[in-house]
Write an enzyme that holds these catalytic residues in place. Structure first.
Site, short mmCIF file in Angstrom:
data_model
loop_
_atom_site.label_atom_id
_atom_site.label_comp_id
_atom_site.label_asym_id
_atom_site.label_seq_id
_atom_site.Cartn_x
_atom_site.Cartn_y
_atom_site.Cartn_z
N LYS A 1 0.85 -1.20 0.00
CA LYS A 1 0.00 0.00 0.00
C LYS A 1 0.88 1.24 0.00
O LYS A 1 1.99 1.15 0.50
CB LYS A 1 -0.93 0.04 1.21
CG LYS A 1 -0.36 -0.33 2.57
CD LYS A 1 0.81 0.37 3.11
CE LYS A 1 0.72 1.84 3.40
NZ LYS A 1 1.99 2.38 3.97
N TYR B 1 -4.52 3.82 6.37
CA TYR B 1 -5.07 2.76 7.25
C TYR B 1 -6.37 3.22 7.89
O TYR B 1 -7.31 2.44 8.04
CB TYR B 1 -4.06 2.41 8.36
CG TYR B 1 -2.87 1.64 7.86
CD1 TYR B 1 -2.92 0.24 7.75
CD2 TYR B 1 -1.70 2.27 7.50
CE1 TYR B 1 -1.84 -0.48 7.28
CE2 TYR B 1 -0.60 1.56 7.04
CZ TYR B 1 -0.69 0.19 6.93
OH TYR B 1 0.38 -0.52 6.46
P1 NAD Z 1 12.39 1.38 2.42
O1 NAD Z 1 12.91 2.73 2.03
O2 NAD Z 1 12.93 0.78 3.66
O3 NAD Z 1 12.59 0.35 1.23
C1 NAD Z 1 12.35 0.69 -0.11
C2 NAD Z 1 13.20 -0.18 -1.00
O4 NAD Z 1 13.03 0.23 -2.35
C3 NAD Z 1 14.71 -0.07 -0.70
O5 NAD Z 1 15.28 -1.34 -0.71
C4 NAD Z 1 15.25 0.74 -1.86
O6 NAD Z 1 16.59 0.42 -2.18
C5 NAD Z 1 14.30 0.33 -2.97
N1 NAD Z 1 14.26 1.30 -4.06
C6 NAD Z 1 14.21 0.96 -5.36
N2 NAD Z 1 14.23 2.05 -6.14
C7 NAD Z 1 14.29 3.10 -5.31
C8 NAD Z 1 14.35 4.51 -5.52
N3 NAD Z 1 14.32 5.05 -6.76
N4 NAD Z 1 14.40 5.31 -4.45
C9 NAD Z 1 14.38 4.81 -3.19
N5 NAD Z 1 14.35 3.47 -2.93
C10 NAD Z 1 14.31 2.63 -3.99
O7 NAD Z 1 10.82 1.52 2.49
P2 NAD Z 1 9.79 0.52 3.20
O8 NAD Z 1 9.44 1.05 4.53
O9 NAD Z 1 10.30 -0.87 3.11
O10 NAD Z 1 8.49 0.73 2.26
C11 NAD Z 1 8.35 0.10 1.00
C12 NAD Z 1 6.85 0.01 0.64
O11 NAD Z 1 6.18 -0.74 1.63
C13 NAD Z 1 6.11 1.35 0.56
O12 NAD Z 1 5.17 1.32 -0.47
C14 NAD Z 1 5.41 1.46 1.90
O13 NAD Z 1 4.22 2.23 1.85
C15 NAD Z 1 5.11 0.01 2.19
N6 NAD Z 1 5.04 -0.27 3.65
C16 NAD Z 1 4.00 -1.01 4.12
C17 NAD Z 1 3.93 -1.32 5.47
C18 NAD Z 1 2.82 -2.20 5.98
O14 NAD Z 1 2.62 -2.28 7.18
N7 NAD Z 1 2.10 -2.87 5.11
C19 NAD Z 1 4.90 -0.86 6.36
C20 NAD Z 1 5.97 -0.12 5.85
C21 NAD Z 1 6.03 0.17 4.49
#
Ligand code: NAD
Length: 366
Positions: A135, A220
């Site tokens: 999401k 959420y």
């Molecule tokens: P994060 O920044 O920790 O991870 C993002 C990943 O994408 C990294 O590994 C990064 O290297 C990669 N990436 C690829 N191309 C990129 C770019 N151009 N710029 C930046 N990063 C790039 O983020 P996250 O917290 O893991 O979130 C990722 C997704 O998951 C988002 O869509 C977020 O909304 C979702 N999320 C959902 C929940 C949940 O409870 N369901 C919780 C946290 C995050």
């Protein structure tokens, strides 16, 4: 036995004998299919993938970590070593089309920044893989629709990773509303705020995040108002507040909004990136109320009711539950519980919330 009845008996018995091995083969095959673990490729190896999704995969019944998609060679090496992933199942964002030749991968779990979800979903669908996407589904209705279309054209499922739809506390709240345990609901309140942290991260960049607190955690609260009422809002009115103009120059910091539902239920919601500590969901009904606080944690949510009873269930891994359910939908060739269309609906309402905050006017959703 007459000649005719003997002939009928022999014909039926022969047919049954011929069919017997077939029946047993198909049920064996069905059982084998049911117990098969689907190969999952995790796309984007950031915090959520590392801390939640990879550990959850090990707890699933129907999934196994079979591949990764990453732009960082050091992460690829670490995940390969830790999870024993084969070289041929390690992809970069530019080589995802090669998954078409890899039968080990059944579905791709897209866990990249919001505005990259369409690109990665469409690549996976074109490679013939089902897609489970974090999401918000994407940052615009148009891109959500492109993802839905790509998966439909490839005859693959698209699921939106709304973990709260698998949380027993939320399911219990839905039951309390549907069964009118406290009568008909009249007001729903929902709020989710976090401290987003330092500048420089993609969550604070409009091009990658699409929005701020609303897109990230307010979603959420919005989702909850929809699955609790079981209705779609018809009118939304919103107001945005910024106190840190430097950090939140591109995305929303704090937002409050009100939605009106067809039955007359009104929802009051809030979200913020300014500070944590707000995570609640409350339903006021004709003869009482119930609430969750905290409501949106990965685990440890709990609640209470106006009759003094607690809402408390044993901890479940929500990520394992949602991946298993998506895998079962693939195995059983049935629709997924939370399809891409559900993600699109929230993005559409969030766009209306932004429009209302920008124009200062209520926005109709019908
Ligand atoms: P994060 O920044 O920790 O991870 C993002 C990943 O994408 C990294 O590994 C990064 O290297 C990669 N990436 C690829 N191309 C990129 C770019 N151009 N710029 C930046 N990063 C790039 O983020 P996250 O917290 O893991 O979130 C990722 C997704 O998951 C988002 O869509 C977020 O909304 C979702 N999320 C959902 C929940 C949940 O409870 N369901 C919780 C946290 C995050």
């Amino acid at each position: 036995m007459t000649d005719a009845s003997r002939r009928r008996f022999l014909t039926q018995t022969t047919a049954a004998l011929v069919a017997a091995p077939f029946i047993s083969t198909t049920s064996t095959r069905a059982r084998a299919q049911q117990s098969r673990k689907l190969g999952v490729a995790v796309c984007g190896l950031g915090k959520l993938s590392t801390d939640q999704i990879a550990p959850a995969l090990a707890k699933t019944q129907h999934c196994r970590l079979a591949g990764i998609v990453t732009g960082t060679p050091a992460k690829a090496a670490a995940w390969k070593a830790k999870y024993g992933i084969a070289d041929r199942s390690v992809y970069s964002y530019d080589t995802m089309h090669r998954m078409a030749e890899n039968p080990d991968i059944d579905f791709v779990y897209v866990v990249t920044p919001n505005a990259l979800h369409a690109q990665h979903t469409i690549a996976a669908a074109k490679a013939g893989k089902h897609v489970f996407c974090e999401k918000p589904l994407e940052i615009s209705v148009e891109r959500c629709q492109q993802m839905i279309d790509a998966c439909r054209d490839a005859k693959r499922l698209l699921g939106t990773a709304y973990r709260c739809q698998y949380d027993p506390h939320h399911l219990e709240c839905i039951r309390l509303v549907r069964e009118e345990v406290f009568g008909k609901p009249n007001i729903v309140q929902a709020g989710f705020a976090i401290n987003v942290g330092a500048p420089g991260q993609w969550r604070l960049q409009r091009a990658l995040a699409g929005g701020g607190a609303l897109m990230d955690v307010g979603i959420y609260a919005l989702q909850a108002t929809r699955y609790l009422t079981g209705e779609e809002p018809v009118l939304v009115s919103a107001q945005e507040t910024k106190t840190d103009l430097a950090r939140f120059s591109e995305v929303d910091e704090s937002m409050v909004w009100t939605t009106k539902f067809p039955s007359g239920v009104v929802a009051y919601c809030s979200t913020s990136y300014k500070a944590g500590g707000i995570q609640n969901l409350r339903v006021n009904a004709d003869r009482g109320w119930f609430e969750l606080d905290p409501a949106f944690f990965y685990d440890g949510n709990r609640g209470r009711r106006s009759d003094g009873k607690e809402i408390r269930f044993p901890q479940t891994d929500l990520f394992a539950a949602e991946m298993d359910d998506f895998a079962r939908a693939i195995i059983e060739s049935r629709p997924t519980k939370v399809p891409g269309e559900e993600g699109l609906r929230d993005v559409r309402i969030m766009q209306a919330i932004y429009e209302s905050a920008r124009t200062g006017r209520a926005v109709s959703l019908v």
